[in-house]
Design a protein around this motif. Structure first.
Motif, PDB file in Angstrom:
ATOM      1  N   ALA A 240       0.902  -1.210  -0.055  1.00  0.00           N
ATOM      2  CA  ALA A 240      -0.012  -0.015  -0.046  1.00  0.00           C
ATOM      3  C   ALA A 240       0.912   1.353   0.095  1.00  0.00           C
ATOM      4  O   ALA A 240       1.913   1.094   0.837  1.00  0.00           O
ATOM      5  CB  ALA A 240      -0.752   0.047   1.338  1.00  0.00           C
ATOM      6  N   VAL A 241       0.669   2.278  -0.845  1.00  0.00           N
ATOM      7  CA  VAL A 241       0.957   3.665  -0.789  1.00  0.00           C
ATOM      8  C   VAL A 241       0.018   4.668  -0.579  1.00  0.00           C
ATOM      9  O   VAL A 241      -0.849   4.624  -1.067  1.00  0.00           O
ATOM     10  CB  VAL A 241       2.254   3.923  -2.039  1.00  0.00           C
ATOM     11  N   LEU A 242       0.451   5.453   0.412  1.00  0.00           N
ATOM     12  CA  LEU A 242      -0.526   6.849   0.623  1.00  0.00           C
ATOM     13  C   LEU A 242       0.114   7.928  -0.346  1.00  0.00           C
ATOM     14  O   LEU A 242       1.551   7.863  -0.690  1.00  0.00           O
ATOM     15  CB  LEU A 242      -0.182   7.166   2.106  1.00  0.00           C
TER      16      LEU A 242
ATOM     17  N   LEU B 264      -3.387  -0.942   5.633  1.00  0.00           N
ATOM     18  CA  LEU B 264      -3.763  -1.148   4.097  1.00  0.00           C
ATOM     19  C   LEU B 264      -3.087  -2.338   3.326  1.00  0.00           C
ATOM     20  O   LEU B 264      -3.525  -2.894   2.574  1.00  0.00           O
ATOM     21  CB  LEU B 264      -3.471   0.280   3.431  1.00  0.00           C
ATOM     22  N   ALA B 265      -1.644  -2.177   3.588  1.00  0.00           N
ATOM     23  CA  ALA B 265      -0.904  -3.463   2.863  1.00  0.00           C
ATOM     24  C   ALA B 265      -1.369  -4.893   3.392  1.00  0.00           C
ATOM     25  O   ALA B 265      -1.287  -5.618   2.629  1.00  0.00           O
ATOM     26  CB  ALA B 265       0.342  -3.124   3.435  1.00  0.00           C
TER      27      ALA B 265
ATOM     28  N   ALA C  27       3.818   7.594   3.810  1.00  0.00           N
ATOM     29  CA  ALA C  27       4.133   6.096   4.153  1.00  0.00           C
ATOM     30  C   ALA C  27       3.679   5.318   3.146  1.00  0.00           C
ATOM     31  O   ALA C  27       2.934   5.394   2.474  1.00  0.00           O
ATOM     32  CB  ALA C  27       3.225   6.240   5.328  1.00  0.00           C
ATOM     33  N   ALA C  28       4.380   4.260   3.195  1.00  0.00           N
ATOM     34  CA  ALA C  28       4.243   2.937   2.206  1.00  0.00           C
ATOM     35  C   ALA C  28       4.642   1.736   2.883  1.00  0.00           C
ATOM     36  O   ALA C  28       5.557   1.661   3.868  1.00  0.00           O
ATOM     37  CB  ALA C  28       4.939   3.231   0.839  1.00  0.00           C
ATOM     38  N   ALA C  29       3.896   0.525   2.613  1.00  0.00           N
ATOM     39  CA  ALA C  29       4.155  -0.648   3.189  1.00  0.00           C
ATOM     40  C   ALA C  29       4.182  -1.842   2.497  1.00  0.00           C
ATOM     41  O   ALA C  29       3.224  -1.887   1.473  1.00  0.00           O
ATOM     42  CB  ALA C  29       3.194  -0.761   4.346  1.00  0.00           C
ATOM     43  N   ILE C  30       4.752  -2.896   2.668  1.00  0.00           N
ATOM     44  CA  ILE C  30       4.955  -3.910   1.908  1.00  0.00           C
ATOM     45  C   ILE C  30       4.740  -5.210   3.136  1.00  0.00           C
ATOM     46  O   ILE C  30       5.451  -5.218   3.703  1.00  0.00           O
ATOM     47  CB  ILE C  30       6.099  -4.033   1.141  1.00  0.00           C
TER      48      ILE C  30
END
Lengths: 380, 131
Positions: free
Chosen positions: A18-20, A40-41, A220-223
């Motif tokens: 997910a990326v904001l 979200l990720a 902010a981004a998550a994997i």
């Protein structure tokens, strides 16, 4: 573990991401940004139960007056009890956290890891944020002389142009490529660009101008990562896998480097990542290269070997920074490495789904004008 | 106020004292525990002449806190005669245009105030065109 296993089942695979949108999130705290990206990720990954959350962040301890993001953000995302801590390597922080997650899942010590890149720049005035970026210089012998990150890039760019007998107009193609590509990225910070606008820019530190640097911004981004063996065989084919990962460092201070315009860390980390993936540069379809400033991208391309020395500014728009890069996307410093990986994996997935074409991408984050480089090879 | 740091760095800032490697004779600035040339331990003090030439340079139009009084100012990587490169401001330029290869020499100048107007004034090396 220094060598990636040859066993395909050990490879880290991306379960979701997910990326904001990158920008000025005045209304949102670092806690909200980080917590949202994690949730979200995980939702994108089908809500697996994570064993660890690895966080890439560079400036929270100063700009947000906040240490121990591991406990703060992970609990805020509803994951009390899960192991979590921060990895800091300035601009390469997000990539460092991702590499730690790869090592954790591939070694078998962790089954499901979340990588979060998060940076909150806009808690203070622009000038304070710029000042904090100078933390990545050598304080005693660079910052105390008045050197800044912008001047550091300018000193290298000046040496580059002098060495090859070029003028600053060569940087235009690098910048314009990233800005144009960002137009197709809904999460990029809007900074409309034309060649005329680029040419009319003001100088920050000669030979570099305001559009030669990525704008600092919140993001902010998550994997979510696991290893292939834990995914049912029928689902494995659609996932992006990490087939190579490596990091390297070079002297932090420019005055300690024998050569300003060959970036040994960029070269070493790319070569090691390719070797561990069993690939050569010719096998790579897409390049996501760090362009915190235009000279970063030029010298990364030359040092990795994509371009000959003196030609790194002759970019291939079909294969380079299709996401917009840091320049086009905006630069949430410690989060940018995760944005690179998340957005490239989305592109690879889309290409495979729509055209059935498997592709490979080389993704490299750089900190401190070549002081630190972390490279990953992703494959669909 | 960072008194221990300023006290610790006084030999470098005021006298450009680095090291000479006892194993390979490489000259080193700033001083460090391991010689960058041969990888062995380095600890013999060595005073540099302060003569060198501009290796690269830039001029900053948007100065960080503590340096605004001097804006715009120019910083160079100065290659010392003895080999090492030093990061330093250029000063006393007058109308002279900076160029790569320009001969320069070390002088002692005010670097900045430490903290607010009541903070200590920091002095250290800058480089000027050779007189």
């Amino acid at each position: 573990m220094t060598q990636n296993s040859s066993d395909q089942n050990d490879y880290p695979v991306l379960l979701g991401s997910a990326v904001l949108p990158i920008g000025e999130h005045w209304e949102t705290s670092i806690r909200d940004l980080g917590g949202r990206a994690i949730r979200l990720a995980l939702a994108d990954a089908g809500n697996p139960k994570p064993d660890a959350v690895y966080i890439g962040n560079a400036y929270a301890s100063v700009l947000s007056h906040q240490a121990n993001l591991g406990a703060l953000l992970t609990e805020y995302a509803g994951l009390e009890g899960v192991e979590s801590c921060t990895f800091e390597a300035a601009g390469a922080s997000g990539a460092a956290a991702f590499r730690a997650a790869c090592q954790a899942v591939q070694s078998g010590m962790i089954d499901v890891a979340v990588v979060l890149g998060v940076e909150k720049i806009t808690e203070c005035e622009d000038s304070q944020a710029a000042q904090i970026a100078n933390l990545e210089l050598n304080y005693e012998f660079e910052t105390s002389q008045g050197l800044t990150t912008v001047m550091q890039a300018a000193l290298i760019a000046q040496n580059y142009l002098h060495t090859y007998g070029l003028d600053r107009s060569v940087f235009k193609s690098v910048a314009v490529n990233s800005f144009l590509n960002a137009a197709g990225n809904p999460n990029a910070m809007i900074r409309s660009m034309t060649e005329a606008r680029y040419q009319a820019q003001g100088m920050l530190a000669d030979p570099l101008g305001v559009f030669d640097f990525a704008m600092l911004a919140d993001g902010a981004a998550a994997i979510v990562l696991t290893r292939a063996a834990l995914v049912p065989a029928e689902k494995r084919d659609g996932l992006i896998r990490v087939c190579g990962s490596a990091g390297a460092i070079a002297p932090l201070s420019l005055h300690d480097r024998p050569d300003l315009i060959h970036w040994s860390a960029a070269a070493q980390s790319a070569a090691s990542a390719l070797r561990r993936a069993g690939l050569r540069l010719a096998n790579i379809d897409l390049f996501e290269i760090w362009d915190g400033s235009v000279i970063d991208a030029v010298l990364a391309l030359e040092s990795i070997g994509v371009c000959k020395p003196g030609h790194g500014w002759q970019v291939d728009p079909v294969r380079l920074n299709l996401t917009g890069g840091c320049l086009g996307r905006g630069n949430p410093v410690g989060a940018s490495g995760v944005y690179q990986l998340a957005e490239i994996s989305t592109l690879l997935k889309k290409e495979k789904l729509e055209n059935g074409t498997p592709q490979k991408a080389l993704v490299q984050a750089i900190a401190g004008c070549g002081a630190t480089a972390i490279t990953h090879i992703l494959a669909s | 106020m960072e008194t221990p740091r300023h006290w610790r760095l006084k030999k470098q800032r005021y006298a450009l004292i680095g090291e000479e490697c006892p194993h390979c004779s490489a000259k080193i600035f700033p001083p460090r525990d391991v010689c960058p040339e041969c990888g062995l331990e380095a600890k013999t003090a060595y005073q540099f002449s302060g003569k060198g030439e501009v290796f690269s340079y830039t001029t900053m139009n948007d100065a960080p806190a503590g340096f605004q009084d001097h804006t715009p100012y120019s910083i160079a990587l100065v290659k010392l005669e003895e080999g090492p490169i030093v990061t330093a401001q250029l000063t006393d330029l007058g109308d002279e245009k900076i160029r790569i290869g320009m001969p320069v020499e070390m002088v002692t100048r005010k670097l900045r105030n430490d903290g607010d107007e009541r903070g200590a004034i920091l002095y250290g090396y800058k480089f000027r065109p050779v007189l």
